[in-house]
Motif scaffolding. Sequence first.
Motif, PDB file in Angstrom:
ATOM      1  N   ARG A   1       0.832  -1.209   0.000  1.00 40.88           N
ATOM      2  CA  ARG A   1       0.000   0.000   0.000  1.00 40.88           C
ATOM      3  C   ARG A   1       0.863   1.255   0.000  1.00 40.88           C
ATOM      4  O   ARG A   1       0.555   2.235  -0.697  1.00 40.88           O
ATOM      5  CB  ARG A   1      -0.942  -0.014   1.200  1.00 40.88           C
ATOM      6  CG  ARG A   1      -2.099  -0.989   1.052  1.00 40.88           C
ATOM      7  CD  ARG A   1      -3.170  -0.747   2.105  1.00 40.88           C
ATOM      8  NE  ARG A   1      -2.717  -1.111   3.443  1.00 40.88           N
ATOM      9  CZ  ARG A   1      -2.788  -2.332   3.960  1.00 40.88           C
ATOM     10  NH1 ARG A   1      -3.282  -3.330   3.229  1.00 40.88           N
ATOM     11  NH2 ARG A   1      -2.379  -2.581   5.191  1.00 40.88           N
ATOM     12  N   ALA A   2       1.944   1.243   0.786  1.00 34.41           N
ATOM     13  CA  ALA A   2       2.855   2.394   0.791  1.00 34.41           C
ATOM     14  C   ALA A   2       3.519   2.544  -0.575  1.00 34.41           C
ATOM     15  O   ALA A   2       3.675   3.664  -1.092  1.00 34.41           O
ATOM     16  CB  ALA A   2       3.910   2.226   1.878  1.00 34.41           C
ATOM     17  N   GLY A   3       3.893   1.409  -1.170  1.00 34.77           N
ATOM     18  CA  GLY A   3       4.479   1.452  -2.510  1.00 34.77           C
ATOM     19  C   GLY A   3       3.483   1.941  -3.541  1.00 34.77           C
ATOM     20  O   GLY A   3       3.834   2.693  -4.462  1.00 34.77           O
ATOM     21  N   GLY A   4       2.221   1.527  -3.394  1.00 32.95           N
ATOM     22  CA  GLY A   4       1.185   1.995  -4.309  1.00 32.95           C
ATOM     23  C   GLY A   4       0.982   3.496  -4.207  1.00 32.95           C
ATOM     24  O   GLY A   4       0.787   4.187  -5.222  1.00 32.95           O
ATOM     25  N   ALA A   5       1.037   4.025  -2.985  1.00 37.06           N
ATOM     26  CA  ALA A   5       0.926   5.475  -2.797  1.00 37.06           C
ATOM     27  C   ALA A   5       2.081   6.188  -3.490  1.00 37.06           C
ATOM     28  O   ALA A   5       1.899   7.253  -4.097  1.00 37.06           O
ATOM     29  CB  ALA A   5       0.906   5.804  -1.313  1.00 37.06           C
ATOM     30  N   ALA A   6       3.271   5.591  -3.412  1.00 38.27           N
ATOM     31  CA  ALA A   6       4.432   6.182  -4.079  1.00 38.27           C
ATOM     32  C   ALA A   6       4.241   6.190  -5.593  1.00 38.27           C
ATOM     33  O   ALA A   6       4.553   7.178  -6.270  1.00 38.27           O
ATOM     34  CB  ALA A   6       5.698   5.416  -3.704  1.00 38.27           C
ATOM     35  N   LEU A   7       3.712   5.108  -6.133  1.00 37.04           N
ATOM     36  CA  LEU A   7       3.516   5.023  -7.575  1.00 37.04           C
ATOM     37  C   LEU A   7       2.540   6.085  -8.080  1.00 37.04           C
ATOM     38  O   LEU A   7       2.691   6.581  -9.206  1.00 37.04           O
ATOM     39  CB  LEU A   7       3.016   3.627  -7.958  1.00 37.04           C
ATOM     40  CG  LEU A   7       4.033   2.488  -7.825  1.00 37.04           C
ATOM     41  CD1 LEU A   7       3.368   1.150  -8.066  1.00 37.04           C
ATOM     42  CD2 LEU A   7       5.194   2.694  -8.796  1.00 37.04           C
ATOM     43  N   LEU A   8       1.562   6.442  -7.263  1.00 40.85           N
ATOM     44  CA  LEU A   8       0.586   7.456  -7.669  1.00 40.85           C
ATOM     45  C   LEU A   8       1.229   8.836  -7.829  1.00 40.85           C
ATOM     46  O   LEU A   8       0.668   9.707  -8.512  1.00 40.85           O
ATOM     47  CB  LEU A   8      -0.544   7.535  -6.636  1.00 40.85           C
ATOM     48  CG  LEU A   8      -1.481   6.326  -6.562  1.00 40.85           C
ATOM     49  CD1 LEU A   8      -2.476   6.503  -5.415  1.00 40.85           C
ATOM     50  CD2 LEU A   8      -2.223   6.139  -7.883  1.00 40.85           C
TER      51      LEU A   8
END
Length: 283
Positions: free
Chosen positions: A164-171
């Motif tokens: 989830r933290a990585g997904g936030a970074a990708l956004l």
Amino acid sequence: MVPTAGMDFRRLLAGTTAATAVTALVGVVTATSGAGLTCEARWPLCDGAVFGLFPANFMSFIEWSHRLVAMVTGLLIVASTVAAWRGGRERRVRLATLGAVLLTPVQVVFGAFTVLVQEFVFGYSIVVLTLHFALASTILGLLVAATTWTDAAETTVSAGRIRRAGGAALLAFPVMVALTPRLFVTFGEAAQFVYYAVGFGLFAALSVVALWGRELGARSTAVAAAAGAVVVVAQLVLARRAFGDEGQLAVLGLSLLAFGLTVLAVRLSRRAEPAVAVGAAAD
């Protein structure tokens, strides 16, 4: 639920980390607006009433506000450090806050150098400004680490949280690419504010992925995310000096490299253990 001392410390640390990011953002606004050399190039006094304690005009107010926010943030860093040591927090948390509080006076000195160009000819130079920004990023990174480690000691870290933290970074990457200096838009004050706000958030998210990955023993994930965080800082530093096609391409290239490392970290996190118990080992 009744708040505990642990929750209070986490809130203090999180607030201090947020204040540090805000201070860096106000510094960006100060530089991009041309207010860095107002206050009649005086430091720590300004150019207004009460012997220069207050600003004389709006541009001086921007520089004065940066100093005020920085002072409050410095006090928060001291308070967090004292709370960490007096509260017997994990060694790595204590050392991270100690590192932040020791670097803060150095950061103040570099901030003074950027203003006192009359006394210090090298003051408002690329070298000093770059070191000033790099120190701010280092202090922010130390506080992000302390906050993340404190959270890991009191909650459950899982591969899902890493993703989830990585997904936030990708956004964040579409925004970073769209606002690449002078590539698609004029890199004005508003664009720079958004660019650096998203950039600091991206740096924090990747740092969290790296630290949580280490908590789960996912070394590959931690290395990929940490490398991505370093690339993001390099990108933010270069974006302030990017001129011409070569500068634009360099910043864009760093964005793509950081994006690739983030994707790699998220994919590798799937190999991590499902969860680690509350109060994971500090070292």
